[in-house]
Scaffold this active site. Structure first.
Site: not given
Length: 324
Positions: A163, A262, A292
């Site tokens: 991330s 995502d 995600h």
């Protein structure tokens, strides 16, 4: 939370339905929620076989010290140098600390027999770009300078994050190249946050996906860039948003992951393609039915496959034989 309108893997539905509303723009509440979710879905960390040490090291110029956590595999012989990773946690540049991904770091250290140096970098919005990035770079330089003390092979040190940690890892690779700094052998870019422009099809489409969506991305970039830069403006540096880098040549081999639902999916895919086009050895995996943060559901088969793929990629990137 209502049943999602995206065809995610059914294994994730109980998790998604149990999720509280994630108010990312309430920073204090979001930080507390992340800690609760980590405890709820990851459980207690298995620290067996791992030697842990927390330290404070010199930070970047005119900045405070940086906290790090060192993970060493107990089972490995002290008479040989080990490969290792600079480990950068995720959290949209705003959330996370040394504890938020502790369980996963312990697992990688023990299962792969590697040393990890995890960085407790400064977070936005209290600390804007480039504070967190420079903390990570200071930790990178310290790790290489103390390789002998840490039992590290300086020729087999990579950088890893997921991330925002993936975006920071990409930026660290760019900085190390451009500053002629430490020579990284590998970069693991998991579901990376790379592009402040928010113009990809996935970013425009996924406005209400679980855990991470376009509104959260907007807040994240605004918090990270602060008053110094305006999200989407031409002057945002590539070290803040690596997707803006004009030249990706000369970077270390990369492994990039993306999730189907995502908003960060397309920027990760595009970055991997550009790395390949620049002559950088790159492997890209995009996992179907995922979103995600879906890897928090560790029992799901696709999450287990992703974790096994991660370990195989790190083994390859750090030159670890299966017999090691």
């Amino acid at each position: 939370m209502n049943k999602p309108r995206y065809p995610i893997d059914p294994e994730f539905l109980p998790f998604v339905l149990a999720l509280p509303e994630f108010e990312f723009d309430d920073v204090a509440a979001a930080r507390a929620q992340l800690a609760q979710m980590s405890a709820m879905f990851l459980g207690a960390s298995d620290e067996d076989g791992v030697e842990l040490e927390d330290r404070s090291i010199p930070g970047p110029p005119r900045a405070p010290e940086v906290g790090i956590r060192i993970y060493r595999p107990v089972a490995e012989s002290a008479n040989r140098s080990l490969p290792g990773l600079l480990y950068i946690h995720g959290g949209g540049f705003v959330l996370g600390d040394l504890d938020s991904e502790h369980a996963g770091a312990c697992e990688l250290c023990r299962d792969l027999g590697i040393v990890l140096v995890s960085v407790d970098y400064r977070l936005a919005p209290e600390h804007r770009y480039p504070s967190g990035l420079e903390d990570c770079y200071a930790a990178l330089e310290w790790t290489f300078a103390h390789a002998d003390e840490l039992g590290l092979d300086p020729h087999r040190i990579g950088v890893m994050g997921q991330s925002a940690g993936g975006g920071l890892s990409a930026a660290i690779a760019l900085l190390a190249r451009d500053r002629k700094g430490p020579s990284l052998c590998f970069q693991y870019l998991g579901i990376p946050e790379l592009d402040d422009r928010l113009e990809t099809p996935s970013m425009r489409a996924f406005v209400d996906t679980p855990l991470w969506n376009r509104p959260n991305a907007i807040f994240s970039w605004d918090a990270y860039l602060g008053e110094g830069y305006r999200r989407g403006s031409p002057d945002v540096p590539a070290y803040a948003a690596p997707a803006r880098a004009a030249d990706l040549s000369g970077l270390p081999p990369a492994y990039v992951t993306t999730m189907e639902f995502d908003p960060l999916r397309d920027e990760g895919i595009e970055y991997a393609l550009r790395l390949l086009q620049a002559g950088v050895r790159t492997e890209l995996h995009s996992y179907p039915g995922t979103f995600h943060g879906s890897s928090l559901v560790t029992a799901a088969p696709v999450s287990q496959r992703e974790r096994n793929d991660m370990k195989a990629a790190i083994r390859d990137g750090l030159g670890i034989s299966k017999e090691t």
